[in-house]
Design an enzyme around this catalytic site. Structure first.
Site, PDB file in Angstrom:
ATOM      1  N   ASN A   6       0.858  -1.193   0.000  1.00  0.00           N
ATOM      2  CA  ASN A   6       0.000   0.000   0.000  1.00  0.00           C
ATOM      3  C   ASN A   6       0.897   1.247   0.000  1.00  0.00           C
ATOM      4  OD1 ASN A   6      -1.365   2.286   1.165  1.00  0.00           O
ATOM      5  ND2 ASN A   6      -3.043   0.924   1.685  1.00  0.00           N
ATOM      6  N   HIS A   9       0.997   6.126   2.079  1.00  0.00           N
ATOM      7  CA  HIS A   9       1.762   7.037   2.946  1.00  0.00           C
ATOM      8  C   HIS A   9       2.968   7.667   2.261  1.00  0.00           C
ATOM      9  CE1 HIS A   9      -1.113   6.514   5.916  1.00  0.00           C
ATOM     10  NE2 HIS A   9      -0.833   5.264   6.169  1.00  0.00           N
ATOM     11  N   HIS A  42      -5.616   3.794  -1.596  1.00  0.00           N
ATOM     12  CA  HIS A  42      -6.959   4.116  -1.089  1.00  0.00           C
ATOM     13  C   HIS A  42      -7.270   5.553  -1.489  1.00  0.00           C
ATOM     14  CE1 HIS A  42      -9.753   4.233   2.725  1.00  0.00           C
ATOM     15  NE2 HIS A  42     -10.382   4.622   1.626  1.00  0.00           N
ATOM     16  N   ARG A  44      -9.425   8.287  -0.890  1.00  0.00           N
ATOM     17  CA  ARG A  44     -10.418   8.671   0.117  1.00  0.00           C
ATOM     18  C   ARG A  44     -11.232   9.847  -0.380  1.00  0.00           C
ATOM     19  NH1 ARG A  44      -8.941   6.430   5.465  1.00  0.00           N
ATOM     20  NH2 ARG A  44     -10.703   7.613   6.227  1.00  0.00           N
ATOM     21  N   ARG A  48      -6.881  12.754   1.169  1.00  0.00           N
ATOM     22  CA  ARG A  48      -5.805  13.162   2.090  1.00  0.00           C
ATOM     23  C   ARG A  48      -4.450  12.576   1.683  1.00  0.00           C
ATOM     24  NH1 ARG A  48      -7.205   9.635   7.447  1.00  0.00           N
ATOM     25  NH2 ARG A  48      -9.203  10.677   7.277  1.00  0.00           N
ATOM     26  N   GLU A  69      -8.650   0.661  -3.086  1.00  0.00           N
ATOM     27  CA  GLU A  69      -9.507   0.662  -1.889  1.00  0.00           C
ATOM     28  C   GLU A  69     -10.386   1.890  -1.956  1.00  0.00           C
ATOM     29  OE1 GLU A  69      -7.559   0.743   1.855  1.00  0.00           O
ATOM     30  OE2 GLU A  69      -6.353  -0.997   1.365  1.00  0.00           O
ATOM     31  N   THR A 100      -8.432   3.232   8.266  1.00  0.00           N
ATOM     32  CA  THR A 100      -9.655   2.417   8.251  1.00  0.00           C
ATOM     33  C   THR A 100      -9.745   1.631   9.555  1.00  0.00           C
ATOM     34  OG1 THR A 100      -9.103   2.151   5.931  1.00  0.00           O
ATOM     35  CG2 THR A 100     -10.985   0.918   6.737  1.00  0.00           C
ATOM     36  N   GLU A 150     -11.073  -9.542   2.351  1.00  0.00           N
ATOM     37  CA  GLU A 150      -9.844  -9.164   3.055  1.00  0.00           C
ATOM     38  C   GLU A 150     -10.175  -9.150   4.539  1.00  0.00           C
ATOM     39  OE1 GLU A 150      -7.623  -5.731   1.730  1.00  0.00           O
ATOM     40  OE2 GLU A 150      -6.614  -5.576   3.681  1.00  0.00           O
ATOM     41  N   HIS A 190      -4.021  -4.871   7.680  1.00  0.00           N
ATOM     42  CA  HIS A 190      -4.181  -3.774   8.642  1.00  0.00           C
ATOM     43  C   HIS A 190      -3.324  -4.012   9.877  1.00  0.00           C
ATOM     44  CE1 HIS A 190      -5.760  -0.303  10.666  1.00  0.00           C
ATOM     45  NE2 HIS A 190      -6.229   0.048   9.494  1.00  0.00           N
TER      46      HIS A 190
HETATM   47  N1  PXP Z   1      -5.994  -3.185   4.057  1.00  0.00           N
HETATM   48  C1  PXP Z   1      -6.941  -2.226   4.119  1.00  0.00           C
HETATM   49  C2  PXP Z   1      -8.299  -2.541   3.618  1.00  0.00           C
HETATM   50  C3  PXP Z   1      -6.640  -0.948   4.621  1.00  0.00           C
HETATM   51  O1  PXP Z   1      -7.597   0.001   4.681  1.00  0.00           O
HETATM   52  C4  PXP Z   1      -5.328  -0.683   5.059  1.00  0.00           C
HETATM   53  C5  PXP Z   1      -4.982   0.684   5.571  1.00  0.00           C
HETATM   54  O2  PXP Z   1      -5.051   1.603   4.528  1.00  0.00           O
HETATM   55  C6  PXP Z   1      -4.366  -1.709   4.949  1.00  0.00           C
HETATM   56  C7  PXP Z   1      -4.734  -2.959   4.477  1.00  0.00           C
HETATM   57  C8  PXP Z   1      -2.945  -1.495   5.337  1.00  0.00           C
HETATM   58  O3  PXP Z   1      -2.847  -1.220   6.703  1.00  0.00           O
HETATM   59  P1  PXP Z   1      -1.462  -0.739   7.301  1.00  0.00           P
HETATM   60  O4  PXP Z   1      -1.167   0.607   6.707  1.00  0.00           O
HETATM   61  O5  PXP Z   1      -1.735  -0.685   8.767  1.00  0.00           O
HETATM   62  O6  PXP Z   1      -0.437  -1.766   6.902  1.00  0.00           O
END
Ligand code: PXP
Length: 237
Positions: A6, A9, A42, A44, A48, A69, A100, A150, A190
């Site tokens: 992901n 960030h 994601h 949003r 952001r 996402e 999330t 998921e 997550h």
């Molecule tokens: N899966 C989903 C559906 C999420 O919303 C997130 C956070 O954006 C993640 C995985 C990844 O989570 P983390 O950033 O805590 O690794």
């Protein structure tokens, strides 16, 4: 167990200075070169981190699998149909949350989710539902026509006591096993990090893939700082 990365960030960091760097698309390419099997972003409602333009660039250039996402809204449905990601993961979204926080309330939302998933399928976009590890929700996800679930690992990732960790792993295993029996792809994510991923690997026979963001980007910043400082000192000299 395979890894989807992901890149949200990277965009958070870029947006903090309203600059062009670091670029999430470049990060996505490097992650793919390092072996990631998918890239997750994601989009949003408040934009952001990832923005519409990032999504377009990612769609044009990601070579593995692009997982978008998003919340189940009309705006996002339109964007998904236009950009055609390889997978849409539906997540709950609240403006004030930092990330999330929970899984989708599939029970309450079932009437709205069914046509949403159907519309995505009509455009050949498979849907993943981000849910808590609960067998009723797994069954419902299959009934609603999701191709993937998921499983939310937020609870697991916060536990410290070995017996609680084992209990939560059993709960995840039960839901993952049922998901596979129902013909679903089962992934998870997550809060997974370099410590809690070790016991989590015991689920590799039932969970295909993990989606990780924060821990990877946090580590990238720290392991990258040595090289970054050396490069600047070399330029200064
Ligand atoms: N899966 C989903 C559906 C999420 O919303 C997130 C956070 O954006 C993640 C995985 C990844 O989570 P983390 O950033 O805590 O690794």
């Amino acid at each position: 167990m395979q890894l989807a990365v992901n890149v949200d960030h990277i965009a958070t960091l870029r947006n903090a200075r309203k600059e062009q760097e670091p670029d999430p698309t470049t990060a996505a390419h490097l992650a793919e070169l390092a072996g990631a099997v998918g890239i997750v972003c994601h989009l949003r409602e408040d934009r952001r981190h990832i923005r519409d333009h990032d999504l377009l660039l990612l769609r044009e250039t990601v070579k593995t699998k692009l997982d978008l996402e998003m919340a189940a809204t009309e705006e996002m449905l339109r964007i998904a149909i236009q950009t055609k990601p390889d997978l849409v993961t539906l997540v709950p979204e609240r403006r004030e949350e930092l990330t999330t926080e929970g899984g989708l309330d599939v029970k309450t939302m079932r009437a709205a989710l069914a046509p949403f998933i159907e519309e995505l399928a009509r455009h050949e976009i498979p849907t993943s539902l981000f849910i808590e590890a609960d067998t009723d929700l797994v069954r419902l996800s299959a009934e609603l026509g999701a191709a993937y679930i998921e499983l939310h690992t937020g609870t697991y990732s916060r536990l410290r006591k070995p017996d609680e960790i084992q209990f939560e792993l059993m709960r995840l295993r039960k839901s993952a096993t049922l998901g596979r029996e129902l013909g679903l792809h089962v992934v998870a994510g997550h809060g997974l990090n370099y410590i809690n991923i070790i016991p989590f690997k015991s689920l590799s026979d039932v969970i295909e893939e993990v989606s990780i963001g924060h821990a990877l980007i946090a580590r990238a910043a720290l392991v990258g700082i040595d090289r970054a400082v050396r490069d600047m000192i070399q330029l200064l000299n």
